[in-house]
Design a protein around this motif. Structure first.
Motif, short mmCIF file in Angstrom:
data_model
loop_
_atom_site.label_atom_id
_atom_site.label_comp_id
_atom_site.label_asym_id
_atom_site.label_seq_id
_atom_site.Cartn_x
_atom_site.Cartn_y
_atom_site.Cartn_z
N TYR A 315 -16.44 8.40 4.05
CA TYR A 315 -15.92 7.62 5.17
C TYR A 315 -16.94 6.57 5.60
CZ TYR A 315 -12.10 10.92 5.74
OH TYR A 315 -11.00 11.68 5.54
N ALA A 318 -17.13 4.01 2.90
CA ALA A 318 -15.96 3.15 2.92
C ALA A 318 -16.09 2.10 4.02
CB ALA A 318 -14.69 3.97 3.13
N ALA A 319 -16.52 2.55 5.21
CA ALA A 319 -16.66 1.61 6.32
C ALA A 319 -17.67 0.52 5.98
CB ALA A 319 -17.09 2.36 7.58
N LYS A 320 -18.78 0.91 5.35
CA LYS A 320 -19.80 -0.09 5.01
C LYS A 320 -19.28 -1.04 3.94
CE LYS A 320 -23.87 2.37 6.43
NZ LYS A 320 -25.05 3.14 6.02
N LEU A 322 -16.41 -1.97 3.61
CA LEU A 322 -15.44 -2.87 4.23
C LEU A 322 -16.13 -3.88 5.13
CD1 LEU A 322 -12.71 -0.24 5.06
CD2 LEU A 322 -12.60 -1.99 3.31
N ALA A 324 -18.61 -3.15 7.66
CA ALA A 324 -19.05 -2.74 8.98
C ALA A 324 -20.56 -2.52 8.99
CB ALA A 324 -18.33 -1.46 9.40
N THR A 325 -21.21 -2.95 10.08
CA THR A 325 -22.64 -2.69 10.20
C THR A 325 -22.86 -1.20 10.47
OG1 THR A 325 -22.51 -3.09 12.56
CG2 THR A 325 -23.08 -4.96 11.19
N THR A 328 -21.37 -0.23 13.89
CA THR A 328 -19.90 -0.20 13.89
C THR A 328 -19.41 1.00 13.10
OG1 THR A 328 -20.05 -2.60 13.81
CG2 THR A 328 -17.88 -1.64 13.55
N ARG A 332 -17.19 3.47 15.24
CA ARG A 332 -15.75 3.42 15.02
C ARG A 332 -15.25 4.41 13.97
NH1 ARG A 332 -12.81 -1.90 14.79
NH2 ARG A 332 -11.18 -0.31 14.68
N VAL A 333 -16.14 4.88 13.10
CA VAL A 333 -15.67 5.78 12.06
C VAL A 333 -16.29 7.17 12.20
CG1 VAL A 333 -15.62 6.20 9.57
CG2 VAL A 333 -15.25 3.89 10.47
N PRO A 336 -15.75 9.03 16.23
CA PRO A 336 -14.43 9.59 16.55
C PRO A 336 -14.14 10.88 15.79
CG PRO A 336 -14.24 7.25 16.13
CD PRO A 336 -15.64 7.63 15.77
N GLN A 337 -14.69 10.98 14.59
CA GLN A 337 -14.42 12.20 13.82
C GLN A 337 -15.29 13.36 14.26
OE1 GLN A 337 -13.32 11.77 9.68
NE2 GLN A 337 -13.96 9.65 9.84
N HIS B 81 -22.90 -3.52 3.46
CA HIS B 81 -21.87 -4.18 4.26
C HIS B 81 -21.94 -5.69 4.17
CE1 HIS B 81 -25.18 -3.97 7.25
NE2 HIS B 81 -24.68 -5.10 7.67
N PHE B 89 -12.13 4.60 -3.15
CA PHE B 89 -12.85 5.84 -3.41
C PHE B 89 -11.95 6.89 -4.02
CE2 PHE B 89 -15.30 3.62 -0.30
CZ PHE B 89 -16.61 3.93 -0.61
N ALA B 93 -10.64 7.98 1.14
CA ALA B 93 -11.49 7.71 2.30
C ALA B 93 -10.78 6.85 3.34
CB ALA B 93 -12.80 7.06 1.89
N PHE B 95 -9.53 6.31 6.96
CA PHE B 95 -10.03 6.90 8.20
C PHE B 95 -8.91 7.69 8.87
CE2 PHE B 95 -12.49 2.74 8.03
CZ PHE B 95 -13.46 3.30 7.22
N HIS B 97 -8.48 9.03 11.74
CA HIS B 97 -8.17 8.85 13.15
C HIS B 97 -7.54 7.49 13.42
CE1 HIS B 97 -12.11 7.23 12.33
NE2 HIS B 97 -12.06 6.53 13.43
N PHE B 106 -9.33 -2.91 9.99
CA PHE B 106 -10.76 -2.65 10.22
C PHE B 106 -11.69 -3.67 9.54
CE2 PHE B 106 -14.75 -0.46 9.21
CZ PHE B 106 -15.13 -0.02 10.47
N PRO B 107 -11.55 -3.91 8.23
CA PRO B 107 -12.46 -4.88 7.61
C PRO B 107 -12.29 -6.29 8.16
CG PRO B 107 -10.74 -4.20 6.08
CD PRO B 107 -10.67 -3.27 7.25
N VAL B 110 -14.15 -6.40 11.71
CA VAL B 110 -15.61 -6.52 11.62
C VAL B 110 -16.01 -7.90 11.10
CG1 VAL B 110 -15.93 -4.05 11.32
CG2 VAL B 110 -15.80 -5.51 9.32
N ARG B 111 -15.05 -8.61 10.51
CA ARG B 111 -15.34 -9.99 10.09
C ARG B 111 -14.93 -10.99 11.16
NH1 ARG B 111 -14.91 -7.21 5.63
NH2 ARG B 111 -16.24 -7.76 3.88
N PHE B 158 -9.36 -7.96 2.63
CA PHE B 158 -10.30 -9.00 3.05
C PHE B 158 -10.67 -9.93 1.90
CE2 PHE B 158 -12.72 -5.25 1.95
CZ PHE B 158 -13.84 -5.71 1.27
#
Lengths: 418, 362
Positions: A315, A318-320, A322, A324-325, A328, A332-333, A336-337, B81, B89, B93, B95, B97, B106-107, B110-111, B158
């Motif tokens: 997770y 995946a966020a990185k 996409l 995200a810093t 973030t 955000r990921v 919450p979990q 990032h 993945f 993966a 999310f 929630h 989401f992507p 953040v952009r 994105f």
């Protein structure tokens, strides 16, 4: 399906009944397996608690000790402001003669003293003289001779008010109210302690929960994300306090926190604190918060850890990927979990804290004690079990309400212990 | 489409090594150039280093030695990032929630893309994978195949130029997997993106890829187009790993032009194409595809074999034979008119062309 006839099993019986029969054996076996524990809990835990809670409303001492007086007082108008008539005093004389013979009049005095001070000595004094009463002379004069307080309508109002078998008096007392002549009223300013104490207990418990969360979250995160070897060593450090006696740990805090203690000495030595102005870290709320945060920290870390352990690294990746810093991604990921763990840890710590007794008693001084310390005082020192039970019942209700509130806001399904 | 020099490669691994513990190299001296718009698959058994290579490219692992270049620029020190690489993945993966729409958004958030633009892009991406009606659902409410599509849409929403896929179809059943293979291939063609795909499933690799890099023991054993890989394996590992393969071991006795004569253990003498073998006197592994063997006695390499087992597979019959002491010799006989029907226990002549039998490293 619902409106058609019930499904029939192969032997002609309704399928539902058949199924129940098939499962009955299993159910009985399951029940038998838990029966010893169930019985044990019932006898040693649930029954005493129920009995204790019942004492918070039970009030049969007046009606049992003074049965005739209670009946006679039925016709007396409490609002009249007059002393009751001869008939009532005669009933009282008969009741007291029996009570003194059974040595129950002092208990009654103690009980009524909770409602009106002076009652205890009144009954004791009267009890000593009851045998000398002249059964033929008017009782009213004789009683007034023994103690002229008997003329005070206030005393009779108190007796009448407590003549029913059940009372809300303990509960009123527990929230700083009392049954006055004009109904429920606030207690005098200098006797109001319980609402403040409840408020303090809740405030301190929230503070302790919050500081446990702030200190425990990063540690749980480390534990869940480090290599197995390092995290195992860390885990032992987290569990170490569990293996040390609670008293030892609390006493250690006394050594550390007192004004001539290690922490103050170090601060003075560094020069952060003047020698004549040492910090008061113990025997107040600060001491309670520090010591209890330390003691309850593992209860926050363990549920957090077990939830964080189940959050897959993918997770975060995946966020990185996409874009995200780190922040973030966390906020955000990851965060919450981890909420179910926060919920479980917070409930655990808060409920443990709100009923905690030994640590506040040792390091809390006067300003850092909890409601549980007061309950203990009523159970073991003042022997006002009714009030102790009422305070305990309110505490129990409070925890349940807060639990319900939590369920409303966060959802109890959102709690995971692992 | 393919690219072999580092100057015009879109993605390049230059002498990359990776070790986790400082003792064992998981990736040994990797050189790989991937052209823009190429679909390259890293194929290999588990533990062969393929996923590690993908993670280094994505930025989740750092190379112990060597450079990784993206669009000509080294990216070793760029955090994941900031690389702008889309990734799918193994377990999607998504999310849990967030709703599907929030996942895709989401992507873009953040952009710092504006709300209306964001909504349009999310809708386009969902439509692209035929999941337009699912924006409000949570990932847990979707089937595996639907989650897979959402994961794909999220990696593409994105508009990255490079998309990495780490065994994305591993959790799907066979039929859905095959269907998704075509879909991913078509998306790749229509969007013109570069895809690096990791799998251990050889049929997946052959179906989808422009080129396949076969990994084993931290090295690329062969980098070639799917047909080359299958028909012209360069070493015994690739021959064994891709498709079904009969293996005969023997010693080279003579070399004449492109062919060598080999004495196979058990007394058989065969002619084989010299691909990757030593000189006269050296040991060699002979590789022969089961479908290249015919059940008649003509041709330069013919011998007789005893039928041990017949398995009926519908379109063909798989025959296990004993040839020259080897009882694992497989021949695939097409199930068609005029084909000879074998019986277990019978002795049958078999033969093959010398060019179909490849002499490889021992």
């Amino acid at each position: 399906m619902s409106d058609s006839s019930p499904v029939i099993a192969a032997d002609g019986r309704p399928l539902k009944a058949s199924l129940n029969r098939a499962l009955r054996r299993q159910k009985i076996r399951a029940l038998l397996l838990i029966a010893p524990l169930l019985l044990f809990v019932l006898v040693t835990f649930i029954a005493p608690i129920a009995d204790m809670l019942f004492r918070s409303v039970e009030n049969d001492i007046v009606s049992n000790t003074l049965p005739r007086t209670v009946v006679a007082l039925d016709d007396w108008d409490a609002g009249s402001g007059e002393t009751p008539d001869e008939m009532i005093f005669a009933a009282l004389a008969a009741d007291l003669a029996e009570a003194v013979a059974a040595k129950r009049h002092t208990q009654l005095g103690t009980r009524l003293n909770y409602e009106l001070s002076g009652m205890s000595s009144l009954f004791r004094k009267t009890g000593r003289q009851v045998k000398k009463l002249d059964m033929d002379a008017p009782f009213r004069e004789q009683f007034l001779e023994i103690e002229e307080d008997w003329a005070d309508p206030e005393i009779w109002i108190t007796i009448k008010a407590n003549s029913s078998k059940y009372t809300a008096g303990y509960f009123l007392n527990a929230v700083d109210l009392q049954n006055g002549p004009d109904g429920i009223e606030a207690r005098p300013e200098n006797q109001r302690i319980y609402v403040k104490l409840f408020g303090r207990t809740i405030f301190l418990s929230i503070s302790i929960t919050l500081s446990c969360f702030l200190l425990g979250y990063p540690i749980a995160f480390l534990l869940a994300n480090l290599k197995a070897r390092t995290s195992n060593i860390l885990m032992i450090l987290v569990l170490l306090p569990f293996w040390t006696s609670l008293l030892v740990r609390t006493s250690a805090w006394k050594v550390l926190l007192q004004q001539q203690g290690v922490i103050n000495d170090v601060l003075v030595w560094i020069g952060l604190v003047a020698d004549d102005n040492r910090l008061e870290l113990i025997n107040n709320q600060t001491g309670t918060i520090i010591a209890m945060t330390h003691i309850l920290l593992p209860f926050m870390i363990l549920p957090l850890y077990s939830v964080m352990k189940t959050i897959p690294i993918t997770y975060v990746r995946a966020a990185k990927s996409l874009g995200a810093t780190n922040w973030t991604t966390f906020w955000r990921v990851y965060f919450p979990q981890s909420v179910p763990g926060i919920g479980a840890g917070s409930i655990l710590v808060f409920i443990l804290a709100i009923g905690y007794y030994i640590t506040p008693a040792l390091v809390g001084g006067t300003s850092g004690t909890f409601i549980s310390n007061r309950i203990a005082y009523h159970i073991s020192s003042s022997l006002n079990w009714g009030l102790g039970a009422a305070l305990g019942a309110i505490l129990l209700a409070l925890v349940l309400v807060l639990y319900g509130l939590y369920d409303k806001i966060v959802g109890i399904d959102n709690v995971k212990l692992g | 489409m393919t690219s072999n020099s580092s100057s015009d490669a879109f993605v390049a691994f230059e002498r990359v090594q990776k070790s986790y513990d400082g003792e064992i190299l998981v990736v040994k001296d990797l050189n790989l150039h991937i052209g823009k718009g190429e679909f390259l698959t890293m194929l290999g058994p588990s533990g062969s280093g393929k996923t590690t290579c993908l993670m280094m490219l994505a930025g989740f692992e750092t190379a112990t030695h060597g450079d990784i270049l993206l669009g000509g620029k080294p990216i070793n020190n760029i955090p994941p990032h900031k690389r702008g690489i889309g990734m799918v993945f193994q377990n999607y993966a998504l999310f849990p929630h967030m709703t599907v729409g929030e996942n895709l958004s989401f992507p873009l958030e953040v952009r710092k893309i504006g709300k209306s633009e964001r909504e349009r892009m999310v809708k386009d991406a969902l439509d692209m994978v035929q999941m337009g009606d699912f924006a409000g659902r949570r990932p847990a409410q979707l089937s595996g195949g639907q989650q897979q599509r959402i994961a794909l849409a999220r990696a593409l929403v994105f508009k990255p130029e490079l998309v990495l896929m780490d065994e994305p179809l591993g959790a799907l059943d066979k039929q859905l997997r095959e269907h998704m293979q075509y879909e991913i291939k078509h998306l790749h063609e229509s969007l013109g993106i570069t895809v690096v795909y990791v799998t251990h499933d050889q049929s997946e690799a052959l179906t989808m890829s422009d080129r396949v890099a076969v990994f084993e023991d931290g090295r690329i054993q062969q980098l070639a187009a799917p047909d080359d890989l299958y028909e012209r394996p360069e070493n015994a590992f690739v021959a064994q790993f891709i498709g079904e393969n009969n293996t005969l071991r023997g010693k080279i006795t003579a070399q004449n032009g492109p062919l060598v004569s080999v004495d196979v253990e058990g007394g058989l003498q065969v002619q084989a194409l010299a691909v990757n073998c030593g000189g006269v006197g050296e040991q060699t592994t002979l590789s022969l595809r089961p479908e290249r063997v015919s059940l008649n006695g003509d041709g330069p390499n013919s011998t007789s074999a005893r039928v041990l087992e017949l398995i009926y597979l519908g379109d063909h019959i798989r025959c296990r034979l004993e040839v020259s002491g080897d009882d694992q010799f497989i021949v695939k006989v097409p199930n068609g008119a005029g084909q000879k029907h074998l019986v277990v226990g019978e002795i049958t002549p078999i033969s093959w062309q010398s060019e179909d039998c490849r002499a490889l490293d021992f």
